[in-house]
Structure formats: C-alpha cells, structure tokens
Design a protein around this motif. Sequence first.
Motif, PDB file in Angstrom:
ATOM      1  N   ARG A  69      -0.062   9.868  -2.033  1.00 37.83           N
ATOM      2  CA  ARG A  69      -0.898   9.676  -3.201  1.00 37.83           C
ATOM      3  C   ARG A  69      -1.981  10.743  -3.278  1.00 37.83           C
ATOM      4  O   ARG A  69      -2.481  11.232  -2.267  1.00 37.83           O
ATOM      5  CB  ARG A  69      -1.521   8.283  -3.194  1.00 37.83           C
ATOM      6  N   GLN A 123      -1.291  -7.491  -4.345  1.00 34.49           N
ATOM      7  CA  GLN A 123      -2.152  -6.861  -3.345  1.00 34.49           C
ATOM      8  C   GLN A 123      -3.341  -7.762  -2.982  1.00 34.49           C
ATOM      9  O   GLN A 123      -3.823  -7.737  -1.850  1.00 34.49           O
ATOM     10  CB  GLN A 123      -2.675  -5.508  -3.855  1.00 34.49           C
ATOM     11  N   ASP A 141      -4.295   0.504   4.014  1.00 33.29           N
ATOM     12  CA  ASP A 141      -4.951   1.105   2.852  1.00 33.29           C
ATOM     13  C   ASP A 141      -6.396   0.612   2.717  1.00 33.29           C
ATOM     14  O   ASP A 141      -6.759  -0.052   1.739  1.00 33.29           O
ATOM     15  CB  ASP A 141      -4.155   0.776   1.586  1.00 33.29           C
ATOM     16  N   LYS A 184     -10.691   3.881 -10.201  1.00 40.99           N
ATOM     17  CA  LYS A 184      -9.297   4.324 -10.303  1.00 40.99           C
ATOM     18  C   LYS A 184      -8.310   3.218  -9.912  1.00 40.99           C
ATOM     19  O   LYS A 184      -7.305   3.459  -9.236  1.00 40.99           O
ATOM     20  CB  LYS A 184      -9.072   5.587  -9.476  1.00 40.99           C
ATOM     21  N   LEU A 185      -8.630   2.003 -10.373  1.00 44.65           N
ATOM     22  CA  LEU A 185      -7.734   0.874 -10.166  1.00 44.65           C
ATOM     23  C   LEU A 185      -7.255   0.356 -11.518  1.00 44.65           C
ATOM     24  O   LEU A 185      -8.054   0.068 -12.406  1.00 44.65           O
ATOM     25  CB  LEU A 185      -8.451  -0.261  -9.427  1.00 44.65           C
ATOM     26  N   LEU A 190      -8.293   1.318  -0.605  1.00 43.76           N
ATOM     27  CA  LEU A 190      -7.918   0.473  -1.735  1.00 43.76           C
ATOM     28  C   LEU A 190      -8.672  -0.853  -1.667  1.00 43.76           C
ATOM     29  O   LEU A 190      -9.208  -1.338  -2.674  1.00 43.76           O
ATOM     30  CB  LEU A 190      -6.412   0.211  -1.726  1.00 43.76           C
ATOM     31  N   THR A 224      -4.722   7.163 -10.201  1.00 45.42           N
ATOM     32  CA  THR A 224      -5.046   5.768 -10.478  1.00 45.42           C
ATOM     33  C   THR A 224      -4.085   4.878  -9.709  1.00 45.42           C
ATOM     34  O   THR A 224      -2.876   5.108  -9.703  1.00 45.42           O
ATOM     35  CB  THR A 224      -4.937   5.477 -11.990  1.00 45.42           C
ATOM     36  N   ARG A 225      -4.625   3.892  -9.050  1.00 45.56           N
ATOM     37  CA  ARG A 225      -3.818   2.980  -8.248  1.00 45.56           C
ATOM     38  C   ARG A 225      -3.517   1.722  -9.050  1.00 45.56           C
ATOM     39  O   ARG A 225      -4.413   1.117  -9.636  1.00 45.56           O
ATOM     40  CB  ARG A 225      -4.572   2.577  -6.969  1.00 45.56           C
ATOM     41  N   LYS A 226      -2.276   1.284  -9.080  1.00 49.50           N
ATOM     42  CA  LYS A 226      -1.894   0.051  -9.752  1.00 49.50           C
ATOM     43  C   LYS A 226      -1.891  -1.091  -8.739  1.00 49.50           C
ATOM     44  O   LYS A 226      -1.277  -0.985  -7.680  1.00 49.50           O
ATOM     45  CB  LYS A 226      -0.510   0.189 -10.383  1.00 49.50           C
ATOM     46  N   ILE A 227      -2.598  -2.166  -9.079  1.00 44.61           N
ATOM     47  CA  ILE A 227      -2.621  -3.326  -8.197  1.00 44.61           C
ATOM     48  C   ILE A 227      -2.349  -4.592  -9.013  1.00 44.61           C
ATOM     49  O   ILE A 227      -2.640  -4.645 -10.212  1.00 44.61           O
ATOM     50  CB  ILE A 227      -3.967  -3.480  -7.455  1.00 44.61           C
ATOM     51  N   GLY A 287       0.809  -1.207   0.000  1.00 41.11           N
ATOM     52  CA  GLY A 287       0.000   0.000   0.000  1.00 41.11           C
ATOM     53  C   GLY A 287       0.843   1.258   0.000  1.00 41.11           C
ATOM     54  O   GLY A 287       2.039   1.224   0.224  1.00 41.11           O
ATOM     55  N   GLN A 288       0.185   2.379  -0.263  1.00 40.99           N
ATOM     56  CA  GLN A 288       0.866   3.669  -0.199  1.00 40.99           C
ATOM     57  C   GLN A 288       0.306   4.461   0.965  1.00 40.99           C
ATOM     58  O   GLN A 288      -0.857   4.329   1.328  1.00 40.99           O
ATOM     59  CB  GLN A 288       0.614   4.465  -1.489  1.00 40.99           C
TER      60      GLN A 288
END
Length: 319
Positions: A29, A87, A238, A63-64, A241, A34-37, A23-24
Amino acid sequence: MRRKLALLLSTALLLTACGDGGGQSADSRSADATRKITVGVIPILDVAPIYLGVQKGFFSERKLEVKLELAQGGAAIVPAVLSGQFQFGFSNNTSLLLAQTRGLPLKIVAPGSSSTGTPGKDFAGVVVPDGSPIKSSTDLSGKSVAINTLNNISDTVVREAVRKAGGDPRSVKFVELPFPEMPAALANGRVDAAFVVEPFLTIARNQKGRDIASAYAEATPNLSVATYFTSDQLIKSDPELVKAFTEAMVKSQEYAATHPDETRQVLSTYTSIGAEIIPTLTLPAFPTQVNRESVQALADMAERDGLVTKPPQVSALFQ
C-alpha cells in the motif's frame, strides 16, 4: 442461550485461525492511499457518532473510506471481525468480556456509548404499566422482567440495581423478548416490568408506561455500555490503520456529544425511528475515553451472577 453462545465462540475461533485480519502489508500500500474498511454496527442510537463522523469527514481526513454494515447484534459482528470480513465492530462490553474469558483475541480500540449517569434521565430504563405497585428497583424482587438477551448486560445491570437498592437480585425472573414486543407484553400482563433502551423507552412512556429505575445509571457510575473493537491480528498487522480509526472515532464521539441536534438528525439515515419522537429521545453519553473502572464493574457483575466460569481479565481487552 449458553449453547448458542458456545457455538458462536467456537465458530469465531475457527474463523480466527483462517482469517487474515483484513489488513494489508506495508509493502502493498501507498502511504497516501485511501484505506477501505468495514465496520459492523447495530441500528440503534448508540452508533450515531460514527455515522456523523463519516458525514463530517473525520474518517476521510485520515484516508479511511468507511462502509457501515448493519447487523442484528454481536452474534454476527464478533465472528465477522475475527475473520477479517469486518475490520472493526461495535458491541456491548459484557459480550466482549464473555468472549475474552473464552479466549477470543479481541481488543477494545475506541469508546462507544455510555450511560448519562443520571437516574431518571438515561437512555435506558425499567418500565412498568401505569398503576403497577412496583415503585423502585427494590420492588423488582420476585417479579418478571423482560430483557432483549438473557445472560448478558441487561440482566446483570438490573440485578445490580436491585442489589444496591436492598432487594433480592436472585429472585428476579427474566424473560427474553425483542424490544418492539415489550410494550405489548407489559400491557397484557405477560411480564411485570421491562428493561428497554431508546426509542422504546420513549415509546413505552407514550403508551402510559412508567419508568421506575435506570439500571445502567444505578448499577455503577458512568457505565461504559458499549465500545468499538477489533482483532488482535489486525492490531499486530496494521497498527496504523487501527490508530487512524481510533482517532477518527474519538473525534466523532466528541462532535456527537457537543452537537446533539445533528446527532438526532443522523438517526433518520439508518434507523426507522419515527421523526415525531426523535426530538424527545434521551441520547446516550458519547465519551472520548472508555471508563475502564465501569468495565471492571461489569466483569464483577458477570462473575457474581454466574455468566462466566472464571474472572474476566479486563486489562486483556485493552491495547
């Protein structure tokens, strides 16, 4: 197998101590970023909804940006999730229960595949050669049955189906074989029966096999076979997320359940199933909620059949 599982769990515990959960921090952030998983999956029918959900934009809406990483099974996925390399991951629920009894910090966060609940019309079944005297689950007493992994969900549900039919579950002899090898093992008499999932169920039928039991459907009503999980660490670090992933996954499940033709079409993008048999496959059920009662039933089976040394705490697997 038990030695291999113990080694896996020990490795996973070490990775948990070293991993950062993937996680961030909130400070690093933007709310609009956009979150990269990465999600660990297996190339089987059960994960069709997540591929469909990515195609339909259910994850990007939240936003994934999803990378789906194929693995052979939970032996690779569990430690990768615990270390933060993935994740989220996909696993059958018995494997997660076994991990929970050994103290691995994992939690179920989204539904996956389930039995259709209808014997004879499920995506998994016990198959015998044409002409075999075996007619039902009762007749599996004293017989050899091929399964893909010993001491896991397959042998417990087969035993439970035999038990409920009035047979002797302790007398069933299990033989570990990869699914693709099972039709040949049946044909040459190496085993008396085989517990297979699609597409191997349809393949076995096409090779004059006869399915005599639907172990998932017979073991317990509406069995939740597999789910998506993450680490406790990511849930704590997170939660937004995790919430976004769960919402997207639930929407993907709902879409897959109501659009079976599109679900079948997506299979060709990540499996090697022949196009000619895809229309004939029986799909799993894709619920929007996990049937916790059925997970408890799996825990009871694991305890009754000696897969665990202490009762699994099912509630500890959920947020």
